[in-house]
Motif scaffolding. Structure first.
Motif, PDB file in Angstrom:
ATOM      1  N   VAL A  91     -68.095 -85.936  17.303  1.00 40.63           N
ATOM      2  CA  VAL A  91     -69.001 -87.337  16.818  1.00 40.63           C
ATOM      3  C   VAL A  91     -68.414 -88.453  17.620  1.00 40.63           C
ATOM      4  N   VAL A  92     -66.994 -88.828  17.260  1.00 39.94           N
ATOM      5  CA  VAL A  92     -66.228 -89.672  17.788  1.00 39.94           C
ATOM      6  C   VAL A  92     -66.356 -90.461  19.097  1.00 39.94           C
ATOM      7  N   GLU A  93     -65.987 -89.081  19.691  1.00 38.58           N
ATOM      8  CA  GLU A  93     -66.051 -89.553  20.940  1.00 38.58           C
ATOM      9  C   GLU A  93     -67.478 -89.578  21.979  1.00 38.58           C
ATOM     10  N   PRO A 145     -64.141 -87.103   3.620  1.00 43.59           N
ATOM     11  CA  PRO A 145     -65.047 -88.797   4.389  1.00 43.59           C
ATOM     12  C   PRO A 145     -66.135 -88.478   5.722  1.00 43.59           C
ATOM     13  N   PRO A 146     -66.556 -89.877   6.006  1.00 42.60           N
ATOM     14  CA  PRO A 146     -67.135 -90.250   7.281  1.00 42.60           C
ATOM     15  C   PRO A 146     -66.320 -89.554   8.396  1.00 42.60           C
ATOM     16  N   ASP A 147     -67.081 -89.224   9.486  1.00 43.27           N
ATOM     17  CA  ASP A 147     -66.279 -87.730  11.097  1.00 43.27           C
ATOM     18  C   ASP A 147     -65.899 -89.233  11.960  1.00 43.27           C
ATOM     19  N   ARG A 230     -60.362 -92.374  15.596  1.00 39.72           N
ATOM     20  CA  ARG A 230     -60.230 -91.548  16.500  1.00 39.72           C
ATOM     21  C   ARG A 230     -58.955 -90.728  15.031  1.00 39.72           C
ATOM     22  N   ALA A 231     -57.240 -91.005  14.771  1.00 43.84           N
ATOM     23  CA  ALA A 231     -56.696 -90.227  13.261  1.00 43.84           C
ATOM     24  C   ALA A 231     -57.644 -90.040  12.142  1.00 43.84           C
ATOM     25  N   GLY A 232     -59.531 -91.091  12.070  1.00 43.60           N
ATOM     26  CA  GLY A 232     -59.425 -90.440  10.818  1.00 43.60           C
ATOM     27  C   GLY A 232     -60.310 -88.918  10.503  1.00 43.60           C
TER      28      GLY A 232
END
Length: 278
Positions: A91-93, A145-147, A230-232
């Motif tokens: 989902v970050v992508e 935590p969030p995505d 991304r690290a998250g």
């Protein structure tokens, strides 16, 4: 014949508008809906007649978040390598796919804008909200935590920490004060005011506008926003292995509504406030 998941219209010259059309599910972001949205946004980015896009939700809200109840690993709109943390990385992508479009994208937010819905709004270039919108990330209360961990970048340390440690929502007006959104309007004026802003954005030619977007993004990237988000995803993935997260996700076998009531009951908000949400 079933209703389309995504409605598309052109309400003003050079303006394309996408309406998430699952009002009975509070516009929950299923992979089918996400696939149609990404495809339509990319088509608009290639269309020379379009200079700006708008994303909004049908019915009572913008979006209550990602589709709950399992199955999100099936039918994803684009490939993301498998392994631990595949979903948050995926989902970050997607957020960065919107971020990297050449043409501006506007989020028009009313009602609930929760969890994955808030991530979708965040990925847009401009965010305009109804004054009484409710924006939050309640999964931090029980799961992870969030995505997409955008909060510190948009809202600063103290505001981000409060939202991350409580899962509380903020109103549209508060979202502007705290840096999540550009402007808030009375709910009945929101649609027209967003179109007015879209028309102003569309006055700038797309070949120039793409550099205006990228210049702003590059400054954020130099400060580390892309690497940090991304690290998250790794922190989100690790949280899924905590005993509390495992126990909570087992409650989904008893029903999504049941699990959400467990999450929010002690807080007395979201579903437990009497204002229904998914």
């Amino acid at each position: 014949m079933s209703e389309p998941l995504l409605l598309i219209d052109n309400p003003r010259p050079q303006v394309r508008r996408f309406t998430l059309n699952r009002p009975e599910k509070r516009n929950a972001l299923s992979n089918s809906l996400r696939t149609e949205l990404f495809s339509a946004l990319e088509a608009a980015d290639r269309d020379e007649s379009v200079r700006v896009s708008i994303i909004r939700g049908a019915g009572t809200c913008f979006s209550s978040g990602y589709q709950l109840g399992g199955g999100n690993d099936e039918g994803q709109p684009y490939y993301t390598p498998d392994g631990i943390g595949q979903w948050p990385r995926h989902v970050v992508e997607g957020s960065f796919r919107i971020w990297d479009l050449a043409k501006p994208v506007i989020a028009q937010v009313h009602g609930y804008c929760l969890a994955g819905g808030s991530e979708l709004a965040t990925a847009c270039d401009l965010v305009y909200v109804a004054e009484d919108a409710q924006i939050g990330y309640p999964p931090v209360r029980s799961m992870s935590p969030p995505d997409m961990q955008f909060h510190p970048w948009l809202m600063g340390l103290r505001n981000a920490m409060e939202m991350m440690l409580t899962g509380d929502s903020i109103s549209g007006s508060e979202a502007v004060e705290k840096g999540f959104a550009n402007r808030a309007f009375p709910a009945e004026e929101l649609g027209e005011r967003v179109l007015e802003m879209a028309e102003r954005v569309a006055k700038v030619p797309s070949d120039v506008q793409q550099f205006n977007k990228r210049a702003t993004h590059r400054a954020m990237e130099i400060m580390g926003v892309r690497a940090a988000i991304r690290a998250g995803t790794e922190m989100q993935a690790l949280a899924f292995f905590t005993p509390s997260s495992i126990a909570y996700r087992e409650e989904f076998a008893k029903g999504v509504r049941h699990a959400l009531s467990i999450r929010d009951g002690k807080f007395g908000d979201y579903r437990e406030s009497g204002r229904d949400s998914d």
